[in-house]
Design an enzyme around this catalytic site. Structure first.
Site, PDB file in Angstrom:
ATOM      1  N   GLU A 170      10.021  14.866   5.037  1.00 15.50           N
ATOM      2  CA  GLU A 170       8.952  14.311   4.203  1.00 15.50           C
ATOM      3  C   GLU A 170       7.628  15.027   4.427  1.00 15.50           C
ATOM      4  OE1 GLU A 170       9.117  11.845   1.697  1.00 15.50           O
ATOM      5  OE2 GLU A 170      11.204  12.455   1.959  1.00 15.50           O
ATOM      6  N   HIS A 186      10.229   5.572   2.093  1.00 21.51           N
ATOM      7  CA  HIS A 186      10.754   6.875   1.702  1.00 21.51           C
ATOM      8  C   HIS A 186       9.676   7.925   1.983  1.00 21.51           C
ATOM      9  CE1 HIS A 186      13.148   9.409  -1.476  1.00 21.51           C
ATOM     10  NE2 HIS A 186      12.855  10.094  -0.383  1.00 21.51           N
ATOM     11  N   HIS A 242       6.350  17.428   1.299  1.00 21.26           N
ATOM     12  CA  HIS A 242       5.304  16.759   0.530  1.00 21.26           C
ATOM     13  C   HIS A 242       3.896  16.911   1.096  1.00 21.26           C
ATOM     14  CE1 HIS A 242       8.425  15.036  -1.954  1.00 21.26           C
ATOM     15  NE2 HIS A 242       9.029  14.522  -0.893  1.00 21.26           N
TER      16      HIS A 242
END
Length: 306
Positions: free
Chosen positions: A170, A92, A174
Site C-alpha cells: 500500500e 485496505h 499509493h
C-alpha cells in the site's frame, strides 16, 4: 522492616519512572515540515483555479483521495493467528486517484517496499523490482511505534499473505504518488522511513472516520448467511451518515459485498488536511437489480477487540 519495604517500593517506582521516561523519549515524531504552509492560500484538491505553489502543503496529482476498506470473511492464515476484528471492516488503504479518475502507481522506485508488486511492469515499460529487504514492520519498530504496530495488526489485515507485505504494498503503490508524502516534505531532519510511518498514521486517521460496520448496523443491515440486501439499501445507509454515496464493490458477479471506497477532495496535506466527502466517481460492481449477500465471517477467523 517497614522502612525496607518503603525503600524498596520507592526504588521500584523510580526504576519504573525511568523506564517509562525512556520509552516515551524513544518515540520519534514523524510529521513533515509544514511551516511554509501557514502563508499558503489553500483550496481543495481538484478544485484549485491556480497552480499550487508548494506540493507539500496541498495534494498535487492524486487529488481524488479514496479511503478504502475490505469485508473479508476469512484470512487464510488463521493458524498463524492472523484474524479479523469482530464487527469491524478492515483497512485496505488510502489511494491517490487523479482528478479525472485515472491513477498512477509506484511513483518512486527508491521507496519500493512491496515484495510482490502488482503490476510488475508499469504502462511506460518500467519494471517494478520485488523488494527483498527488511519488512516495513521493522521500520515501525525502529521508530518505537509499538502502538501503531498493534493497531495495524488488529485492523489492517491481509488475506492470503502476511500483514506486513500488504502494508508495504500500500505504501509503495499509493503513498509514493501523493505529493505530501514526498521525502522533501520532511526537511533536512528527515530520518529514513519517516514518510512510511507518517503514511500509516494518516491511513488510520482516515479509516477511523468511517465505521462502516456500525453505520450499516445502525440502519438494520448486518452480516447474514440468510438475509440479502439491495444495493440501494447499502448506499442509502452510508449516504445518510457520510453525506455522499461511496463505491461498493462486490464479488461473484456482483452478488457478494466485499469492499467500500469513500471519495474525497482534500484541503491541505493528506496527513492533516480537511477531507470533503464526495459521491463515488466509479460505478459499483454490485448488482443494481438483484439481491446482495453481506456474509457472516467464519467464526474461527474473528477475534473480539477492545
Amino acid at each position: 522492616m517497614v522502612v525496607s519495604f518503603i525503600l524498596a517500593a520507592s526504588l521500584l517506582g523510580a526504576v519504573s519512572s525511568t523506564i517509562a521516561s525512556s520509552q516515551h523519549h524513544s518515540i520519534i515524531h514523524t510529521f513533515p515540515n509544514l511551516t511554509a504552509c501557514a502563508s499558503e492560500t489553500l483550496e481543495y484538491s481538484c478544485e484549485n483555479t491556480t497552480a499550487v505553489k508548494d506540493s507539500c502543503c496541498s495534494v498535487v496529482g492524486g487529488g481524488l483521495v479514496l479511503q478504502t476498506q475490505f469485508w473479508d470473511t476469512y484470512t487464510g492464515l488463521e493458524k498463524k493467528g492472523q484474524l479479523l476484528p469482530k464487527d469491524t471492516w478492515t483497512i485496505h488503504g488510502l489511494w491517490p486517484d487523479n482528478c479525472d479518475g485515472s491513477f498512477d502507481q509506484y511513483c518512486d522506485l527508491s521507496r519500493q517496499y512491496d515484495p510482490n508488486p502488482s503490476p510488475a511492469v508499469l504502462p511506460d515499460g518500467t519494471h517494478v523490482p520485488p523488494y527483498k529487504g527488511p519488512s516495513v514492520e521493522t521500520f515501525i519498530n525502529d521508530f518505537g511505534r509499538t502502538d501503531l504496530l498493534e493497531y495495524m495488526n488488529t485492523y489492517w489485515i491481509n488475506q492470503g499473505g502476511s500483514n506486513e507485505e500488504f502494508w508495504g504494498h500500500e505504501f509503495s503503490k499509493h503513498a509514493t504518488c501523493t505529493s505530501t508524502f514526498d521525502v522533501a516534505c520532511y526537511g533536512s531532519t528527515y530520518k529514513k522511513h519517516q514518510d512510511v510511518i507518517n503514511f500509516f498514521d494518516s491511513v488510520i486517521r482516515a479509516y477511523k472516520w468511517y465505521p462502516t460496520w456500525d453505520m450499516l448496523a445502525a440502519a438494520g443491515i448486518t452480516p447474514s448467511n440468510k438475509t440479502t440486501y439491495t444495493l440501494s439499501q447499502f448506499q442509502n445507509a452510508l449516504k445518510a451518515q457520510t453525506g455522499a454515496v461511496p463505491y461498493l464493490g462486490c464479488a461473484q458477479n456482483g452478488t457478494v459485498l466485499s469492499e467500500v471506497w469513500y471519495f474525497h477532495h482534500v484541503k491541505g496535506s493528506e496527513q492533516y488536511g480537511h477531507f470533503k466527502t464526495l459521491n463515488s466517481t466509479t460505478t459499483s460492481t454490485c448488482t443494481a437489480t438483484g439481491r446482495i449477500h453481506y456474509y457472516e465471517r467464519t467464526a474461527t477467523s474473528e477475534r473480539v477487540v477492545g
